[in-house]
Motif scaffolding. Structure first.
Motif, PDB file in Angstrom:
ATOM      1  N   PRO A  73       0.788  -1.240   0.000  1.00 25.27           N
ATOM      2  CA  PRO A  73       0.000   0.000   0.000  1.00 25.27           C
ATOM      3  C   PRO A  73       0.813   1.279   0.000  1.00 25.27           C
ATOM      4  N   GLU A  78       0.415  -4.571   9.689  1.00 22.37           N
ATOM      5  CA  GLU A  78      -0.055  -4.191   8.362  1.00 22.37           C
ATOM      6  C   GLU A  78      -0.472  -5.408   7.553  1.00 22.37           C
ATOM      7  N   MET A 125      -5.827   3.118  -3.543  1.00 19.65           N
ATOM      8  CA  MET A 125      -6.566   2.566  -2.418  1.00 19.65           C
ATOM      9  C   MET A 125      -8.012   3.065  -2.451  1.00 19.65           C
ATOM     10  N   HIS A 175      -3.456   3.288  10.354  1.00 21.69           N
ATOM     11  CA  HIS A 175      -2.152   3.328   9.707  1.00 21.69           C
ATOM     12  C   HIS A 175      -2.128   4.481   8.709  1.00 21.69           C
ATOM     13  N   TYR A 211      -5.792   4.642   6.948  1.00 20.98           N
ATOM     14  CA  TYR A 211      -6.486   3.434   6.505  1.00 20.98           C
ATOM     15  C   TYR A 211      -6.410   2.335   7.556  1.00 20.98           C
ATOM     16  N   LEU A 212      -7.206   1.290   7.352  1.00 23.30           N
ATOM     17  CA  LEU A 212      -7.111   0.090   8.160  1.00 23.30           C
ATOM     18  C   LEU A 212      -7.525  -1.112   7.338  1.00 23.30           C
ATOM     19  N   ARG A 213      -7.299  -2.302   7.892  1.00 21.48           N
ATOM     20  CA  ARG A 213      -7.605  -3.553   7.210  1.00 21.48           C
ATOM     21  C   ARG A 213      -8.761  -4.242   7.910  1.00 21.48           C
ATOM     22  N   LYS A 222      -8.871  -6.504   3.506  1.00 20.64           N
ATOM     23  CA  LYS A 222      -8.681  -5.446   2.516  1.00 20.64           C
ATOM     24  C   LYS A 222      -8.472  -4.103   3.203  1.00 20.64           C
ATOM     25  N   ARG A 223      -7.530  -3.328   2.680  1.00 20.90           N
ATOM     26  CA  ARG A 223      -7.294  -1.990   3.204  1.00 20.90           C
ATOM     27  C   ARG A 223      -8.221  -0.987   2.513  1.00 20.90           C
ATOM     28  N   LYS A 224      -8.735  -0.046   3.291  1.00 22.66           N
ATOM     29  CA  LYS A 224      -9.508   1.066   2.742  1.00 22.66           C
ATOM     30  C   LYS A 224      -9.181   2.337   3.522  1.00 22.66           C
TER      31      LYS A 224
END
Length: 413
Positions: A142, A214, A291, A308, A351-353, A363-365
């Motif tokens: 990312p 991460e 992202m 993050h 973002y976070l997962r 999934k990160r967004k």
């Protein structure tokens, strides 16, 4: 003892998931129906002066206690706040008024949740940031989504042609900042043929192992970077950019800029930190992985309450700097946290997962925009916070509208 401490911190999120009621929670991206933002009318404005100075710290903005006292905005207020200005590369400017459809107003207003007491300064105690040195790593997802803004901020790629950043990186509430007329975005480049062979590893702090939160691919890469870090490298007369952890950039001109009207002074009595976000449309599309946006969940719906983000902190000039931390307080529109950061990282995508619905894949967004180190009014006194602007369903709808130009692709998020 240091290794024990690192292991303890490493397993904090896991302990959080196995303690009390959190074991029953489903850390999943739940699709929600999004209100519609519809363009009502657009008209021309005078060209901006572009004379404001970039100010990365804001004073006297509404703090946590202040947020609690704010009444819930009416539908009429929201239409005004979510109307937006667009500035084009030739200096022309427009104002677009919007309608908001399908919104269910929350009568509770701006509730806040507090988790712990505040501490001061942008870097809290031991500096927990670490730089990403390896170009092969920093140009992969990312981290490749982080970009540098020519006004001195950071941003994040949210589509093939759009970048999300903080509004105050471009506008001080009254006028657009110097340099925003010829705005550029810097995308990190991969190694060119003439740069020579890269060493296998690079120096970094041992706390980099914490980035395992991460995901396994990040942890594996950081372990790979650490191997050979103590080996001596042969020096040459040529500048070795890779060994210094200094990425090179491909600079792209910005075609247009969108900022919500809620950011401007005059709409509200003071700068509204809730609307400290902006979207830049690039003149040319990039070919990198970006992202996706996500609706910001509440603290209790985040694994370990962790967020993050990566950006280009001024005190580590030219380096990509990654960090993560737990959120301490939240309101409907803001996150208050202790993430170590310095000016230059403002505008980064937070973002976070979480798990994808009906899938085992995480999934990160992007769930917020890092607004930076801000001084806020708390019971008549100035206190400092590291603040991020949450992506609410309404903000998701607006940003999605800016990306696609219509609301057809923005019904769920």
């Amino acid at each position: 003892m240091e290794h024990v401490s690192l292991l303890f911190i490493f397993f904090i999120p896991i302990l959080g998931l196995t303690n009390g009621t959190e074991t029953e929670q489903d850390f999943t991206w739940h699709l929600k129906k999004i209100p519609q933002i519809v363009s009502k009318r657009t008209f021309s404005l005078d060209s901006p002066k572009f004379e404001a100075r970039t100010k990365l710290e804001l004073n006297s903005v509404c703090g946590i206690e202040c947020q609690r006292k704010l009444p819930a905005p009416s539908l009429s207020d929201l239409k005004d706040l979510l109307s937006y200005e667009t500035v084009f590369e030739n200096g022309t400017r427009t104002l677009t008024e919007v309608n908001v459809l399908g919104l269910v107003l929350d009568p509770a207003g701006n509730a806040t949740t507090r988790r712990s007491s505040r501490r001061k300064r942008q870097v809290y105690g031991t500096d927990s940031r670490f730089s990403i040195y390896d170009k092969r790593f920093m140009t992969n997802f990312p981290f490749n989504t982080a970009v540098k803004i020519s006004t001195g901020c950071s941003g994040i790629l949210i589509s093939p042609k759009h970048v999300l950043t903080a509004a105050h990186c471009l506008h001080n509430g009254k006028d657009y900042v110097k340099g925003s007329k010829r705005l550029r975005v810097g995308l990190m480049k991969t190694k060119s043929r003439g740069e020579g062979r890269k060493r296998k590893g690079a120096k970094r702090s041992r706390r980099g192992v914490l980035a395992a939160q991460e995901g396994p691919e990040v942890a594996t890469e950081l372990k790979r970077q650490s191997r050979g870090g103590g080996r001596k490298q042969r020096r040459s007369g040529r500048k070795q950019e890779a060994s210094d952890g200094m990425p090179s950039f491909q600079w792209t001109r910005v075609k247009s800029t969108h900022i919500p009207k809620g950011w401007f002074k005059g709409v509200s009595e003071d700068i509204a930190l809730d609307y400290d976000y902006a979207v830049l449309e690039l003149k040319r599309p990039h070919k990198r992985k970006y992202m996706e946006l996500g609706i910001s969940p509440t603290i209790k719906m985040m694994p370990g309450s962790m967020i993050h983000f990566s950006g280009f902190d001024n005190d580590r000039s030219g380096q990509l700097v990654y960090r993560f931390c737990s959120i301490s307080d939240e309101s409907n529109d803001l996150f208050y946290q202790y993430c170590d950061a310095e000016p230059g990282s403002t505008g980064s995508g937070v973002y976070l997962r979480l798990k994808e619905p009906n899938k085992k894949k995480w999934k990160r967004k992007i769930i917020a925009v890092y607004s930076g180190h801000q001084w806020v009014d708390v019971n008549g006194e100035q206190q400092d916070y590291n603040v991020a602007v949450r992506i609410t369903p309404l903000k998701y709808a607006q940003i999605c509208f800016w990306i696609h130009g219509n609301d057809e692709n923005c019904t769920q998020g």
